[in-house]
Design a protein around this motif. Structure first.
Motif, PDB file in Angstrom:
ATOM      1  N   GLY A  87       0.792  -1.218   0.000  1.00 35.19           N
ATOM      2  CA  GLY A  87       0.000   0.000   0.000  1.00 35.19           C
ATOM      3  C   GLY A  87       0.826   1.270   0.000  1.00 35.19           C
ATOM      4  N   GLN A  88       2.164   1.148   0.082  1.00 36.03           N
ATOM      5  CA  GLN A  88       3.046   2.303   0.060  1.00 36.03           C
ATOM      6  C   GLN A  88       3.593   2.518  -1.351  1.00 36.03           C
ATOM      7  N   LEU A  89       3.615   3.778  -1.770  1.00 33.62           N
ATOM      8  CA  LEU A  89       4.107   4.120  -3.093  1.00 33.62           C
ATOM      9  C   LEU A  89       5.617   4.312  -3.030  1.00 33.62           C
ATOM     10  N   LYS A  90       6.349   3.639  -3.909  1.00 34.52           N
ATOM     11  CA  LYS A  90       7.804   3.674  -3.882  1.00 34.52           C
ATOM     12  C   LYS A  90       8.362   3.935  -5.268  1.00 34.52           C
ATOM     13  N   GLU A  91       9.613   4.416  -5.314  1.00 34.17           N
ATOM     14  CA  GLU A  91      10.296   4.590  -6.585  1.00 34.17           C
ATOM     15  C   GLU A  91      11.801   4.460  -6.389  1.00 34.17           C
ATOM     16  N   LYS A  92      12.478   4.136  -7.472  1.00 37.62           N
ATOM     17  CA  LYS A  92      13.928   4.014  -7.480  1.00 37.62           C
ATOM     18  C   LYS A  92      14.442   4.658  -8.761  1.00 37.62           C
ATOM     19  N   VAL A  93      15.434   5.533  -8.633  1.00 38.09           N
ATOM     20  CA  VAL A  93      16.001   6.236  -9.774  1.00 38.09           C
ATOM     21  C   VAL A  93      17.396   5.682 -10.061  1.00 38.09           C
ATOM     22  N   TYR A  94      17.619   5.266 -11.293  1.00 39.41           N
ATOM     23  CA  TYR A  94      18.911   4.753 -11.725  1.00 39.41           C
ATOM     24  C   TYR A  94      19.479   5.666 -12.810  1.00 39.41           C
ATOM     25  N   ASP A  95      20.687   6.189 -12.616  1.00 36.39           N
ATOM     26  CA  ASP A  95      21.421   6.764 -13.737  1.00 36.39           C
ATOM     27  C   ASP A  95      21.918   5.596 -14.576  1.00 36.39           C
ATOM     28  N   VAL A  96      21.563   5.578 -15.855  1.00 35.90           N
ATOM     29  CA  VAL A  96      21.928   4.421 -16.682  1.00 35.90           C
ATOM     30  C   VAL A  96      22.929   4.769 -17.767  1.00 35.90           C
ATOM     31  N   ALA A  97      23.069   6.045 -18.105  1.00 30.77           N
ATOM     32  CA  ALA A  97      24.046   6.468 -19.108  1.00 30.77           C
ATOM     33  C   ALA A  97      24.506   7.878 -18.765  1.00 30.77           C
ATOM     34  N   CYS A  98      25.814   8.120 -18.900  1.00 29.19           N
ATOM     35  CA  CYS A  98      26.409   9.396 -18.502  1.00 29.19           C
ATOM     36  C   CYS A  98      27.174   9.986 -19.689  1.00 29.19           C
ATOM     37  N   SER A 133      29.823  11.646 -19.286  1.00 30.21           N
ATOM     38  CA  SER A 133      31.226  11.451 -18.923  1.00 30.21           C
ATOM     39  C   SER A 133      31.310  10.349 -17.879  1.00 30.21           C
ATOM     40  N   GLY A 134      32.014   9.279 -18.203  1.00 35.67           N
ATOM     41  CA  GLY A 134      32.154   8.176 -17.265  1.00 35.67           C
ATOM     42  C   GLY A 134      30.969   7.241 -17.306  1.00 35.67           C
ATOM     43  N   ILE A 135      30.895   6.373 -16.299  1.00 35.46           N
ATOM     44  CA  ILE A 135      29.808   5.398 -16.196  1.00 35.46           C
ATOM     45  C   ILE A 135      29.187   5.506 -14.807  1.00 35.46           C
ATOM     46  N   PRO A 136      27.940   5.066 -14.633  1.00 32.47           N
ATOM     47  CA  PRO A 136      27.320   5.138 -13.309  1.00 32.47           C
ATOM     48  C   PRO A 136      28.060   4.283 -12.293  1.00 32.47           C
ATOM     49  N   ASP A 137      28.116   4.775 -11.061  1.00 37.03           N
ATOM     50  CA  ASP A 137      28.703   4.022  -9.965  1.00 37.03           C
ATOM     51  C   ASP A 137      27.875   2.766  -9.728  1.00 37.03           C
ATOM     52  N   ALA A 138      28.528   1.615  -9.640  1.00 43.91           N
ATOM     53  CA  ALA A 138      27.812   0.346  -9.501  1.00 43.91           C
ATOM     54  C   ALA A 138      27.062   0.251  -8.181  1.00 43.91           C
ATOM     55  N   ARG A 139      27.485   0.990  -7.165  1.00 49.27           N
ATOM     56  CA  ARG A 139      26.834   0.926  -5.857  1.00 49.27           C
ATOM     57  C   ARG A 139      25.691   1.941  -5.731  1.00 49.27           C
ATOM     58  N   THR A 140      25.957   3.169  -6.158  1.00 46.49           N
ATOM     59  CA  THR A 140      24.950   4.231  -5.984  1.00 46.49           C
ATOM     60  C   THR A 140      24.060   4.420  -7.208  1.00 46.49           C
ATOM     61  N   HIS A 141      24.480   3.861  -8.359  1.00 49.14           N
ATOM     62  CA  HIS A 141      23.751   4.052  -9.618  1.00 49.14           C
ATOM     63  C   HIS A 141      23.642   5.525  -9.968  1.00 49.14           C
ATOM     64  N   ARG A 142      24.724   6.286  -9.757  1.00 42.06           N
ATOM     65  CA  ARG A 142      24.754   7.705 -10.069  1.00 42.06           C
ATOM     66  C   ARG A 142      25.955   8.013 -10.975  1.00 42.06           C
ATOM     67  N   CYS A 143      25.740   8.945 -11.905  1.00 43.56           N
ATOM     68  CA  CYS A 143      26.819   9.396 -12.781  1.00 43.56           C
ATOM     69  C   CYS A 143      27.818  10.241 -11.994  1.00 43.56           C
ATOM     70  N   PRO A 144      29.054  10.346 -12.474  1.00 44.29           N
ATOM     71  CA  PRO A 144      30.015  11.249 -11.830  1.00 44.29           C
ATOM     72  C   PRO A 144      29.513  12.692 -11.864  1.00 44.29           C
ATOM     73  N   ALA A 145      29.934  13.476 -10.889  1.00 44.05           N
ATOM     74  CA  ALA A 145      29.549  14.889 -10.843  1.00 44.05           C
ATOM     75  C   ALA A 145      30.090  15.615 -12.067  1.00 44.05           C
ATOM     76  N   VAL A 146      29.322  16.595 -12.546  1.00 45.26           N
ATOM     77  CA  VAL A 146      29.700  17.359 -13.735  1.00 45.26           C
ATOM     78  C   VAL A 146      29.832  18.825 -13.343  1.00 45.26           C
ATOM     79  N   ALA A 147      30.934  19.454 -13.731  1.00 43.94           N
ATOM     80  CA  ALA A 147      31.136  20.870 -13.432  1.00 43.94           C
ATOM     81  C   ALA A 147      30.176  21.721 -14.245  1.00 43.94           C
ATOM     82  N   ALA A 148      29.695  22.822 -13.657  1.00 46.18           N
ATOM     83  CA  ALA A 148      28.811  23.742 -14.365  1.00 46.18           C
ATOM     84  C   ALA A 148      29.543  24.308 -15.577  1.00 46.18           C
ATOM     85  N   ASN A 149      28.836  24.463 -16.681  1.00 40.04           N
ATOM     86  CA  ASN A 149      29.494  24.919 -17.900  1.00 40.04           C
ATOM     87  C   ASN A 149      28.747  26.077 -18.557  1.00 40.04           C
TER      88      ASN A 149
END
Length: 310
Positions: free
Chosen positions: A202-213, A215-231
């Protein structure tokens, strides 16, 4: 506000996300009744009263005609006497963003095929740029499917497009084919995400995966892309055209897939930051933007979901 429907307000913080909540509530209702009344596709648009669509942030002209049709009405900067405004003129128009866009994947550019695409929910939304995004899911896609000349034939023939149901086959997690291309006149793409939503007890849930970056590849543990500097230089609103990807694509399987879980999946793709319309306007006026507004936004696009169920 910017992107309220899918969960991000003007400053990039999470809010209710009306569409996301509706999608998740549909699964909760389906758990109890076997039917999902909230199974719909996504488009982007806006609500204007001036016979125009203010889509581009660098050419924003307001949405309500006389009230916000001038810089003084939009109030991207502080104007003398604005504290005395009353009624509709006191509306904080500066919090509004430019219009979104609706996209469809139609066989031909005619009324019949476009309407058919809407009926089958093969649609997508953008926050304004002409980003293109699509999503398929299936079980028998060959390796290297994206470089095949018959990519579209394989994607449709061996799976389903966004807006569709995918039945579980007993062979584990399906493969999602996610693809996005940038607007030729906007910033490069920063990352592509796949969002899974489901109902659990009865609880609404979600999971967000970075799947393509970009620059670089998503972290296998956090599923997040590397940080990107403002441009983006907010004084001139110039961006570095060499930062960001012109295209992102991935064949992805859910690493936390549960065959007993009814879920929906959709793609979200994010650009690198660009100037908000209020920053463009403040620069033209030679004044600082008001302090309660961000200088940049991060434009994005969303696919319609694919519902995975037994």
């Amino acid at each position: 506000t910017y992107d309220t429907l899918l969960g991000t307000d003007i400053k990039g913080k999470t809010d209710g996300g009306y569409i996301r909540q509706a999608l998740q509530r549909g699964l909760a209702i389906e758990e109890k009744t076997g039917r999902n009344p909230y199974q719909f596709g996504l488009i982007g648009s806006s609500d204007t009263h001036n016979a125009g669509g203010p889509v581009e942030e660098d050419h924003y002209f307001g949405k309500t005609g006389l009230n916000d049709g001038t810089p003084e009405g939009r109030r991207a900067v502080n104007w003398s006497g604005e504290e005395k405004l009353t009624g509709s003129n006191a509306t904080p128009f500066y919090k509004w963003s430019a219009a979104g866009l609706a996209g469809v994947w139609a066989e031909r550019n005619n009324r019949e095929d476009i309407f058919a695409a809407f009926r089958r929910k093969e649609t997508f939304a953008t926050s304004g740029p002409r980003i293109k995004v699509r999503l398929f899911a299936g079980y028998d896609y060959p390796a290297g499917v994206f470089v095949r000349k018959d990519f579209a034939t394989l994607a449709y023939g061996k799976g389903v497009p966004m807006g569709s149901d995918l039945a579980l086959s007993g062979r584990g997690a399906p493969t999602f084919l996610a693809q996005a291309t940038k607007d030729a006149n906007s910033a490069g793409l920063q990352r592509m995400q796949i969002i899974r939503g489901w109902s659990e007890g009865g609880q609404l849930k979600e999971k967000v995966y970075d799947v393509a970056c970009a620059s670089g590849i998503p972290d296998a543990r956090t599923h997040r892309c590397p940080a990107v500097a403002a441009n983006v230089d907010t004084k001139t609103c110039r961006i570095n055209p060499n930062i960001g990807a012109p295209e992102l694509k991935i064949a992805w399987r859910d690493p936390d897939f549960d065959p007993k879980r009814r879920a929906f999946y959709y793609v979200r793709v994010l650009e690198n930051p660009t100037c908000r319309w209020s920053t463009y306007e403040a620069n033209l006026l030679g004044k600082p933007v008001r302090k309660d507004l961000p200088l940049t936004i991060q434009e994005r696009a969303w696919s319609s979901p694919i519902w995975v169920r037994g």
